[in-house]
Design a protein around this motif. Structure first.
Motif, PDB file in Angstrom:
ATOM      1  N   GLY A 129      -0.275  11.931  -7.822  1.00  0.00           N
ATOM      2  CA  GLY A 129      -1.035  12.509  -6.721  1.00  0.00           C
ATOM      3  C   GLY A 129      -2.394  13.049  -7.113  1.00  0.00           C
ATOM      4  N   GLU A 169       0.832  -1.210   0.000  1.00  0.00           N
ATOM      5  CA  GLU A 169       0.000   0.000   0.000  1.00  0.00           C
ATOM      6  C   GLU A 169       0.861   1.252   0.000  1.00  0.00           C
ATOM      7  OE1 GLU A 169      -3.822   1.897   2.410  1.00  0.00           O
ATOM      8  OE2 GLU A 169      -3.164  -0.158   2.793  1.00  0.00           O
ATOM      9  N   SER A 170       1.947   1.222   0.774  1.00  0.00           N
ATOM     10  CA  SER A 170       2.859   2.367   0.802  1.00  0.00           C
ATOM     11  C   SER A 170       3.508   2.569  -0.562  1.00  0.00           C
ATOM     12  CB  SER A 170       3.939   2.150   1.867  1.00  0.00           C
ATOM     13  OG  SER A 170       3.373   2.091   3.150  1.00  0.00           O
ATOM     14  N   GLY A 178      -9.033   3.081  -6.691  1.00  0.00           N
ATOM     15  CA  GLY A 178      -8.852   4.458  -6.222  1.00  0.00           C
ATOM     16  C   GLY A 178     -10.142   5.253  -6.308  1.00  0.00           C
ATOM     17  N   SER A 185      -8.258  10.517  -4.397  1.00  0.00           N
ATOM     18  CA  SER A 185      -8.304  11.103  -3.058  1.00  0.00           C
ATOM     19  C   SER A 185      -8.067  10.031  -1.999  1.00  0.00           C
ATOM     20  CB  SER A 185      -9.661  11.763  -2.820  1.00  0.00           C
ATOM     21  OG  SER A 185     -10.724  10.825  -2.961  1.00  0.00           O
ATOM     22  N   ALA A 186      -8.252   8.760  -2.372  1.00  0.00           N
ATOM     23  CA  ALA A 186      -7.986   7.632  -1.482  1.00  0.00           C
ATOM     24  C   ALA A 186      -7.723   6.402  -2.352  1.00  0.00           C
ATOM     25  CB  ALA A 186      -9.158   7.379  -0.540  1.00  0.00           C
ATOM     26  N   VAL A 187      -6.888   5.496  -1.827  1.00  0.00           N
ATOM     27  CA  VAL A 187      -6.530   4.298  -2.583  1.00  0.00           C
ATOM     28  C   VAL A 187      -6.672   3.075  -1.688  1.00  0.00           C
ATOM     29  CG1 VAL A 187      -4.735   3.114  -3.903  1.00  0.00           C
ATOM     30  CG2 VAL A 187      -4.871   5.609  -3.960  1.00  0.00           C
ATOM     31  N   GLU A 188      -7.290   2.027  -2.216  1.00  0.00           N
ATOM     32  CA  GLU A 188      -7.425   0.757  -1.513  1.00  0.00           C
ATOM     33  C   GLU A 188      -6.653  -0.305  -2.297  1.00  0.00           C
ATOM     34  OE1 GLU A 188     -10.975  -2.474  -0.951  1.00  0.00           O
ATOM     35  OE2 GLU A 188     -11.454  -0.382  -0.527  1.00  0.00           O
ATOM     36  N   ASN A 194       0.928   4.129  -2.898  1.00  0.00           N
ATOM     37  CA  ASN A 194       0.673   5.517  -2.507  1.00  0.00           C
ATOM     38  C   ASN A 194       1.806   6.441  -2.955  1.00  0.00           C
ATOM     39  OD1 ASN A 194      -1.876   5.412  -1.272  1.00  0.00           O
ATOM     40  ND2 ASN A 194      -1.005   4.600   0.622  1.00  0.00           N
ATOM     41  N   GLY A 195       3.029   5.923  -2.914  1.00  0.00           N
ATOM     42  CA  GLY A 195       4.165   6.721  -3.360  1.00  0.00           C
ATOM     43  C   GLY A 195       4.305   6.774  -4.864  1.00  0.00           C
TER      44      GLY A 195
END
Length: 207
Positions: free
Chosen positions: A48, A39-40, A67, A52-55, A43-44
């Motif tokens: 961007g 997940e990290s 997302g 607004s959120a990522v699963e 996200n990186g």
């Protein structure tokens, strides 16, 4: 048609470690890279401005990235579907690139999805055949589901049953996965047992 952003991963071997779901290590499957940082990593790596959120979820075969599209909370119905369709088309080339990198790192196929307002859409995902042996009482359960119209086949009935169990035992399954991960951690930290090959090598050195 499958999304070109999803490219199957070939054969190979990687390091051993825990995964998002299922048994870590080599008890049931060839060793695979760990996904504890997955997940990290996404996200990186993801632009961007996309979400607004990522699963991110992963098992032995597949990584699914879903997302929530930015600035789409108020969208509904066809407008939300159109926004997802536009994102899927506009982001295809970049998603292919990210999928390549993730598959190189984690040795799993990457599937994509998006969420906008009240609409969720999974672009593509893989279906993995699972071989199993069932006794007659268990087959009768599946046949009852088929006869009742709950499922169209035994395999679909089995999938339905697994989903139902997962929905009602999620807390227990989560605790079980955590316990298994701890066992693997302790096992990895324990003393290493010398193999017969190692002992023969040591004898050769003494000779």
């Amino acid at each position: 048609m499958s999304d070109p952003a999803n490219i199957p991963w070939g054969r190979g071997r990687g390091r051993r470690g825990p995964r998002g779901f299922g048994r870590p290590g080599g008890w049931q499957q060839s060793d695979l890279p760990a996904t504890d940082d997955i997940e990290s990593w996404f996200n990186g790596r993801l632009p961007g401005e996309w979400f607004s959120a990522v699963e991110v979820t992963a098992d032995r075969e597949e990584i699914i990235v879903v997302g929530t599209l930015a600035d789409t909370d108020e969208l509904t119905g066809a407008e939300a579907e159109g926004r997802i369709s536009r994102f899927r088309s506009d982001s295809r080339e970049t998603r292919m690139e990210i999928a390549d990198e993730a598959q190189e790192r984690y040795r799993r196929k990457v599937s994509w999805g998006a969420r906008a307002g009240d609409v969720d859409e999974l672009f593509t995902h893989i279906s993995v055949p699972v071989m199993t042996r069932l006794k007659q009482p268990e087959r009768q359960v599946l046949d009852t589901l088929v006869d009742a119209g709950v499922a169209r086949s035994r395999s679909e009935a089995l999938s339905w049953a697994v989903k139902l169990v997962g929905e009602h035992t999620e807390t227990w399954l989560t605790d079980l996965r955590a316990a298994m991960a701890e066992v693997d951690k302790l096992r990895a930290e324990g003393p290493q047992v010398a193999t017969a090959t190692d002992e023969n090598d040591a004898d050769d050195e003494q000779d």
